[in-house]
Design an enzyme around this catalytic site. Structure first.
Site, PDB file in Angstrom:
ATOM      1  N   GLY A  51     -20.494 -69.075   8.443  1.00 38.57           N
ATOM      2  CA  GLY A  51     -19.085 -68.865   8.740  1.00 38.57           C
ATOM      3  C   GLY A  51     -18.920 -68.493  10.193  1.00 38.57           C
ATOM      4  O   GLY A  51     -19.884 -68.118  10.867  1.00 38.57           O
ATOM      5  N   GLN A  56     -15.101 -64.474  17.334  1.00 42.49           N
ATOM      6  CA  GLN A  56     -16.497 -64.706  17.732  1.00 42.49           C
ATOM      7  C   GLN A  56     -16.635 -65.793  18.794  1.00 42.49           C
ATOM      8  O   GLN A  56     -17.693 -65.930  19.397  1.00 42.49           O
ATOM      9  CB  GLN A  56     -17.343 -65.100  16.523  1.00 42.49           C
ATOM     10  CG  GLN A  56     -17.532 -63.970  15.525  1.00 42.49           C
ATOM     11  CD  GLN A  56     -18.472 -64.422  14.422  1.00 42.49           C
ATOM     12  OE1 GLN A  56     -18.041 -65.053  13.475  1.00 42.49           O
ATOM     13  NE2 GLN A  56     -19.749 -64.112  14.571  1.00 42.49           N
ATOM     14  N   CYS A 104     -25.456 -62.027  11.708  1.00 40.99           N
ATOM     15  CA  CYS A 104     -24.200 -62.406  12.342  1.00 40.99           C
ATOM     16  C   CYS A 104     -24.519 -63.127  13.641  1.00 40.99           C
ATOM     17  O   CYS A 104     -25.412 -62.699  14.373  1.00 40.99           O
ATOM     18  CB  CYS A 104     -23.396 -61.133  12.613  1.00 40.99           C
ATOM     19  SG  CYS A 104     -21.811 -61.428  13.394  1.00 40.99           S
ATOM     20  N   LEU A 105     -23.788 -64.197  13.924  1.00 43.22           N
ATOM     21  CA  LEU A 105     -24.013 -64.920  15.182  1.00 43.22           C
ATOM     22  C   LEU A 105     -23.713 -64.036  16.391  1.00 43.22           C
ATOM     23  O   LEU A 105     -24.204 -64.300  17.480  1.00 43.22           O
ATOM     24  CB  LEU A 105     -23.148 -66.183  15.231  1.00 43.22           C
ATOM     25  CG  LEU A 105     -23.476 -67.251  14.187  1.00 43.22           C
ATOM     26  CD1 LEU A 105     -22.483 -68.395  14.274  1.00 43.22           C
ATOM     27  CD2 LEU A 105     -24.900 -67.765  14.348  1.00 43.22           C
ATOM     28  N   HIS A 146     -17.299 -60.724   5.170  1.00 43.88           N
ATOM     29  CA  HIS A 146     -17.926 -60.638   6.501  1.00 43.88           C
ATOM     30  C   HIS A 146     -17.001 -61.255   7.561  1.00 43.88           C
ATOM     31  O   HIS A 146     -16.743 -60.652   8.610  1.00 43.88           O
ATOM     32  CB  HIS A 146     -19.276 -61.360   6.461  1.00 43.88           C
ATOM     33  CG  HIS A 146     -20.006 -61.372   7.768  1.00 43.88           C
ATOM     34  ND1 HIS A 146     -21.232 -60.782   7.943  1.00 43.88           N
ATOM     35  CD2 HIS A 146     -19.678 -61.920   8.970  1.00 43.88           C
ATOM     36  CE1 HIS A 146     -21.623 -60.946   9.202  1.00 43.88           C
ATOM     37  NE2 HIS A 146     -20.703 -61.652   9.849  1.00 43.88           N
ATOM     38  N   GLU A 147     -16.494 -62.461   7.279  1.00 40.08           N
ATOM     39  CA  GLU A 147     -15.688 -63.168   8.288  1.00 40.08           C
ATOM     40  C   GLU A 147     -14.343 -62.508   8.520  1.00 40.08           C
ATOM     41  O   GLU A 147     -13.877 -62.397   9.654  1.00 40.08           O
ATOM     42  CB  GLU A 147     -15.474 -64.629   7.874  1.00 40.08           C
ATOM     43  CG  GLU A 147     -16.742 -65.458   7.793  1.00 40.08           C
ATOM     44  CD  GLU A 147     -17.599 -65.354   9.032  1.00 40.08           C
ATOM     45  OE1 GLU A 147     -17.068 -65.166  10.144  1.00 40.08           O
ATOM     46  OE2 GLU A 147     -18.827 -65.431   8.893  1.00 40.08           O
ATOM     47  N   HIS A 150     -14.245 -59.635  10.786  1.00 38.99           N
ATOM     48  CA  HIS A 150     -14.167 -59.963  12.218  1.00 38.99           C
ATOM     49  C   HIS A 150     -12.717 -60.004  12.706  1.00 38.99           C
ATOM     50  O   HIS A 150     -12.445 -59.701  13.867  1.00 38.99           O
ATOM     51  CB  HIS A 150     -14.823 -61.323  12.502  1.00 38.99           C
ATOM     52  CG  HIS A 150     -16.319 -61.285  12.595  1.00 38.99           C
ATOM     53  ND1 HIS A 150     -16.991 -60.511  13.496  1.00 38.99           N
ATOM     54  CD2 HIS A 150     -17.275 -61.965  11.904  1.00 38.99           C
ATOM     55  CE1 HIS A 150     -18.308 -60.699  13.360  1.00 38.99           C
ATOM     56  NE2 HIS A 150     -18.500 -61.576  12.390  1.00 38.99           N
TER      57      HIS A 150
HETATM   58 ZN   LIG Z   1     -20.368 -62.216  11.842  1.00 36.21          ZN
END
Ligand SMILES: [Zn+2]
Length: 188
Positions: A51, A56, A104-105, A146-147, A150
């Site tokens: 995701g 991000q 996480c990226l 999670h997304e 953000h």
């Molecule tokens: Zn993340």
């Protein structure tokens, strides 16, 4: 389409509450937001994420993309079709939570055990501005939490209750990947 630069922890954009998207601006067929969504999808694919949230990629607006193809490496997790969510809201959380490994990226080197609700109701709009409302459970529910965190300026570290197993990726693979019964999840 182009691959966007991913913001890493320390970049203030990750700590801002993202702005709601104006749905009228969204639905223009060749509008700027449609191109941005395509770029988000390409960036998620290039970076190998499950995701990606707009903050991000340095844009503080409420859009997330998700996709996960089930494969042998993560056989216990079910697939998530390519999904674009605009102004998503989660509600009606399950009473119970499950612990799972997350990465996480934006915190690419780290893995942590994060408690997440096992099911919830998602309300959002798709990229054409059509309303979506559905009950979600399992891996998809975890990725959504999670997304959408953000979009609220939160990262998975903020949800952790026990930091004793917080690991670098290499140590995670050496010490935890085969020893912990918690399901492994990928970067998102
Ligand atoms: Zn993340």
């Amino acid at each position: 389409m182009s691959v966007l630069k991913v913001a890493k922890l320390g970049n203030p954009v990750l700590r801002q509450v993202a702005a709601e998207v104006d749905l009228k601006g969204l639905v223009k067929p060749k509008g700027e937001l449609q191109k941005f969504i395509d770029d988000m999808i390409e960036t998620m694919h290039k970076e190998g994420g499950v995701g990606l949230a707009a903050p991000q990629v340095n844009r503080s607006i409420k859009i997330v993309v998700l996709e996960y193809d089930n494969n042998e490496r993560y056989p216990e997790e079910s697939s998530i079709p390519l999904t674009v969510l605009v102004n998503p809201v989660l509600s009606d959380f399950s009473g119970e939570k499950v612990l799972g490994w997350e990465s996480c990226l934006s915190l690419i080197d780290f893995r942590g055990l994060v408690p997440r609700f096992t099911s919830l109701t998602l309300t959002a709009y798709d990229r054409q501005g059509k309303k979506i409302e559905k009950r979600v459970e399992g891996f998809e529910a975890v990725v959504l939490q999670h997304e959408i965190d953000h979009l609220e300026g939160k990262v998975f570290l903020d949800r952790m209750e026990d930091f004793s197993k917080l690991s670098y990726q290499e140590e995670f693979e050496e010490f935890w990947v085969k020893k912990d019964p918690a399901p492994e999840s990928r970067e998102s």
